[in-house]
Design a protein around this motif. Sequence first.
Motif, short mmCIF file in Angstrom:
data_model
loop_
_atom_site.label_atom_id
_atom_site.label_comp_id
_atom_site.label_asym_id
_atom_site.label_seq_id
_atom_site.Cartn_x
_atom_site.Cartn_y
_atom_site.Cartn_z
N PRO A 37 0.84 -1.22 0.00
CA PRO A 37 0.00 0.00 0.00
C PRO A 37 0.87 1.26 0.00
CG PRO A 37 -0.78 -1.58 1.64
CD PRO A 37 0.54 -2.09 1.16
N ILE A 38 0.35 2.31 -0.62
CA ILE A 38 1.05 3.59 -0.67
C ILE A 38 0.79 4.35 0.62
CG2 ILE A 38 1.36 5.74 -1.97
CD1 ILE A 38 2.18 3.19 -3.46
N SER A 39 1.83 4.98 1.18
CA SER A 39 1.66 5.76 2.40
C SER A 39 0.64 6.87 2.19
CB SER A 39 3.00 6.36 2.83
OG SER A 39 3.93 5.37 3.17
N ARG A 40 0.00 7.26 3.29
CA ARG A 40 -0.98 8.34 3.27
C ARG A 40 -0.41 9.56 4.00
NH1 ARG A 40 -5.02 7.19 -0.43
NH2 ARG A 40 -4.97 4.91 -0.65
N VAL A 41 -0.96 10.73 3.67
CA VAL A 41 -0.45 11.97 4.24
C VAL A 41 -0.49 11.94 5.76
CG1 VAL A 41 -0.89 14.45 4.44
CG2 VAL A 41 -0.98 13.35 2.20
N GLY A 42 -1.52 11.31 6.33
CA GLY A 42 -1.66 11.29 7.78
C GLY A 42 -0.69 10.37 8.48
N ASP A 43 0.01 9.51 7.77
CA ASP A 43 0.98 8.60 8.39
C ASP A 43 2.15 9.39 8.97
OD1 ASP A 43 -0.64 6.56 7.51
OD2 ASP A 43 0.59 6.12 5.73
N ASN A 44 2.66 8.91 10.08
CA ASN A 44 3.84 9.56 10.67
C ASN A 44 5.11 9.23 9.89
OD1 ASN A 44 2.29 10.73 12.67
ND2 ASN A 44 2.64 9.06 14.13
N ARG A 45 5.12 8.09 9.23
CA ARG A 45 6.28 7.69 8.43
C ARG A 45 5.83 7.48 6.99
NH1 ARG A 45 11.27 5.37 9.47
NH2 ARG A 45 10.75 5.19 11.71
N TRP A 46 6.53 8.13 6.06
CA TRP A 46 6.22 7.99 4.64
C TRP A 46 7.25 7.08 3.98
CZ3 TRP A 46 4.77 13.50 2.39
CH2 TRP A 46 3.63 13.96 3.04
N ASP A 47 6.75 6.03 3.35
CA ASP A 47 7.61 5.08 2.65
C ASP A 47 7.76 5.52 1.20
OD1 ASP A 47 9.05 2.91 1.76
OD2 ASP A 47 7.34 1.52 1.79
N LEU A 48 9.01 5.79 0.77
CA LEU A 48 9.26 6.22 -0.61
C LEU A 48 9.71 5.07 -1.51
CD1 LEU A 48 11.04 9.66 -0.06
CD2 LEU A 48 8.61 9.15 -0.33
N ALA A 49 9.67 3.85 -0.99
CA ALA A 49 10.08 2.70 -1.79
C ALA A 49 9.31 2.57 -3.10
CB ALA A 49 9.95 1.41 -0.97
N PRO A 50 8.02 2.96 -3.17
CA PRO A 50 7.32 2.84 -4.46
C PRO A 50 7.97 3.63 -5.59
CG PRO A 50 5.75 3.16 -2.68
CD PRO A 50 7.11 3.35 -2.09
N LEU A 51 8.79 4.62 -5.27
CA LEU A 51 9.44 5.43 -6.31
C LEU A 51 10.75 4.81 -6.80
CD1 LEU A 51 8.96 8.99 -4.76
CD2 LEU A 51 7.66 7.97 -6.64
N LEU A 52 11.14 3.70 -6.20
CA LEU A 52 12.42 3.08 -6.55
C LEU A 52 12.24 2.12 -7.72
CD1 LEU A 52 13.83 2.33 -2.98
CD2 LEU A 52 14.36 4.26 -4.47
N HIS A 53 12.80 2.47 -8.84
CA HIS A 53 12.73 1.62 -10.03
C HIS A 53 14.03 0.85 -10.25
CE1 HIS A 53 8.98 3.32 -11.95
NE2 HIS A 53 9.21 4.20 -10.98
N LYS A 54 15.10 1.28 -9.60
CA LYS A 54 16.40 0.64 -9.81
C LYS A 54 16.57 -0.55 -8.87
CE LYS A 54 18.87 4.96 -10.80
NZ LYS A 54 20.01 5.79 -10.36
N PRO A 55 17.11 -1.65 -9.37
CA PRO A 55 17.41 -2.76 -8.47
C PRO A 55 18.65 -2.50 -7.63
CG PRO A 55 18.16 -3.27 -10.69
CD PRO A 55 17.42 -1.97 -10.78
N THR A 56 19.37 -1.39 -7.94
CA THR A 56 20.63 -1.09 -7.26
C THR A 56 20.43 -0.27 -6.00
OG1 THR A 56 20.90 0.84 -8.69
CG2 THR A 56 21.98 -1.20 -9.37
N ALA A 58 18.60 0.22 -2.23
CA ALA A 58 17.91 -0.49 -1.16
C ALA A 58 16.48 0.01 -1.04
CB ALA A 58 18.65 -0.29 0.16
N ASP A 59 15.60 -0.89 -0.60
CA ASP A 59 14.17 -0.55 -0.55
C ASP A 59 13.74 -0.13 0.85
OD1 ASP A 59 12.92 -3.98 -0.46
OD2 ASP A 59 14.61 -3.00 0.52
N SER A 60 14.53 0.67 1.54
CA SER A 60 14.20 1.08 2.91
C SER A 60 14.23 2.60 3.06
CB SER A 60 15.18 0.45 3.90
OG SER A 60 16.52 0.84 3.59
N LEU A 61 13.84 3.33 2.00
CA LEU A 61 13.82 4.78 2.05
C LEU A 61 12.51 5.26 2.66
CD1 LEU A 61 15.36 5.84 -1.40
CD2 LEU A 61 16.43 5.91 0.84
N SER A 62 12.62 5.98 3.76
CA SER A 62 11.41 6.49 4.40
C SER A 62 11.74 7.77 5.16
CB SER A 62 10.80 5.45 5.35
OG SER A 62 11.70 5.17 6.42
N ILE A 63 10.70 8.52 5.51
CA ILE A 63 10.85 9.76 6.26
C ILE A 63 9.96 9.68 7.49
CG2 ILE A 63 10.55 12.27 6.21
CD1 ILE A 63 10.88 12.09 3.15
#
Length: 712
Positions: A37-56, A58-63
Amino acid sequence: MTTNLSAVTATTAAVSLSDSDPIILDKTRIAPSHAQPISRVGDNRWDLAPLLHKPTIADSLSINFDTFPPCFRSTAKRLVWLSVNVPTPIEDLERPTATRSRLSAGSIVVYAGMLRLWMTWLDEHGIDRFDGVTDDVYRQYCSEITASGLTRESQANRLFAITRCWLYGPYLPDADTLIRPYWENTIARADVLGDAKWSAENRTPPIHPQTMSALLVWAIRFCTDFSADIIAAKHAKSNPPHRPHLDDLSPRQRVIDYLQQRQATSTTIPGFYPANRPRRRCIAVQFIGWQVGLGTEAVRHVGPVSELFAELDPADEAALPVPITGTIDSRPWTGSINFYDVDNLSRLLSTAAFIVVAYLTGMRGEECRALRRGCCHTTTDEKTGQTRHLIYGHVFKSALDESGNTLPAGTERDQPWQAIAPVAKAVEVMEALHPGSNLLFPLRGFTPFGSADRDKAVHPRMIRDRTADLIGWCNAKAAELGRTHESIPADPDGPVVVKRFRRTLAWFIYRRPGGRIALGIQYGHLRGHSTDGYGSRVASGLRDVFPMEEALAAAEYLEAASARLDDGESVTGPAAQRYRDGVRLYQRHFGGRYLTNRQAAALNANPRLRIYDNSEQFVTCCYDQSKALCHPDRNKSAGVEASPDVTNCQPTCGNIARTEHNIADVEAAIEQARDEIASPTIPLPLKVRLEQRIGSLQQIIDHHRDHEGRRR
């Protein structure tokens, strides 16, 4: 959400966000492989992994917005949401900039971190809204950043994060809108950070030649000599032997049957030294389970291990029944492969394959890490019989859309990389070693932890760590086999990291004798000066590496030549005056300066500065194509050659000059020949040839001294 994406980008109305809104509006930007699922504005942590198209990546980008001051959390969310969904209006800047209007996922995380620093500083100074920021506040923040000890680049990035907030002002409510930072004023800008102390000098140190040479020897050895045994051992470990006579036995009966066989044939049992207790041999329970078709826990559940095997000594090595075919100088590289060493050897083999591919192709680290199964295509010319190996993959640095922003997934390279046989072998090894992976260098092939099960590429830091492991293993093996001369020395500039391979290849080409010839051989070119042809650099994938490295190598040589001339060095030969004039010209225009890209291009293009040291022939070539005897077709060729063919240097060429530096090399060659003649084991015919060589070399010295004496 009061507006859709098209409305947001077409107007300058302030956006209004609700907690249920997704943080990514444009679904086409979501990676196809992302199923969460895509993060929502109200979440305290936003997961940006959906924007990662490169296999190079890591899939742990969040704010984590809980780390922001409470008074600025909603502001931070608006700014981060805008950076995800709306291009920054950089056209509002009153200065030219290479800044891209849309940030990558990783850059958004960095931007958020700089926002947090800025907002935390404001909160500590009693400011809880952006509309409370004044020029004095900006100046105070600038002063603290300047005094922080950060590099100029880091300071500039911190300030431009604030500039980006200001640029987004039309999309923000009044309370979140900043006044224009005073450093964006044309007059004040130069006073904020000072002049840029930038130079085109490559700050990435090349790997020391002795380190790189020895490492490459062992890496190729792993791929060509050891790989078949390691792959066979990995396959054997993954496929326990089927013993039909055990099929009807319970787990306890299988273990008892195994013990009875060991007691009847030996008083020992397989053992191994665990990594955490290297001096204590333990019972190889996992290996025993592998032999009888049971898992480790199944063996332990049969009964206490110490009691079951009390009468047997854990002395035997847990060797897999895999014949060793690889050799080092006709000697087996190992007596056997231990059951517990297979995973480590597989990781070392993966590392060796990466080194071979990355170094011998010259591709960037990210391009190499993103290679996929089936990337190597081998073709054979029916007419010439020549075999070509072509590597197909993606490029990322130059992959831009029509707006100049980075394409997240990169683009397929226009031309494949040309490669040589060891590279093709390394690719073949990786495909056999990791048959279930779409990536050539998957993360799970380099880590001892089983959690890396997603199809992600190995990280550069892991390559660095595994390379250190590989060097340690190779040095231990060299000592074990009595081949200490093949040890890999430590690099004086620190760890061997991915980004240093590409720089090292370029350094070898332009700093080592015959470097261009070696490149020509490596990439299948027939002529040594092919590196000067634009097309050949495109094919090899090194087009952008050569110009600056060539200029730096030329500058180093000409700086030393200038110092020698100042010390009164004598120069003889038909091109002696051209040599002096060229060195003095260099000193006037480039001496003692950092080379910018423009200066490097000017140095490379100046025909009077094409001065090359040919140490193999004891001459310095002041290259002029019209006089070059090394190119017999110089008057017929339509193209203009940019460098000499050092393999065809002619002693009567008008481009030759001889310096005292060349004469010192001649004297050293004479001394070496005399030492060989003095050896009692030297054959008489060879001694005669060496004496003739000494005579020829002495004539060079005498000729130089005579001409220098007459000139004076």
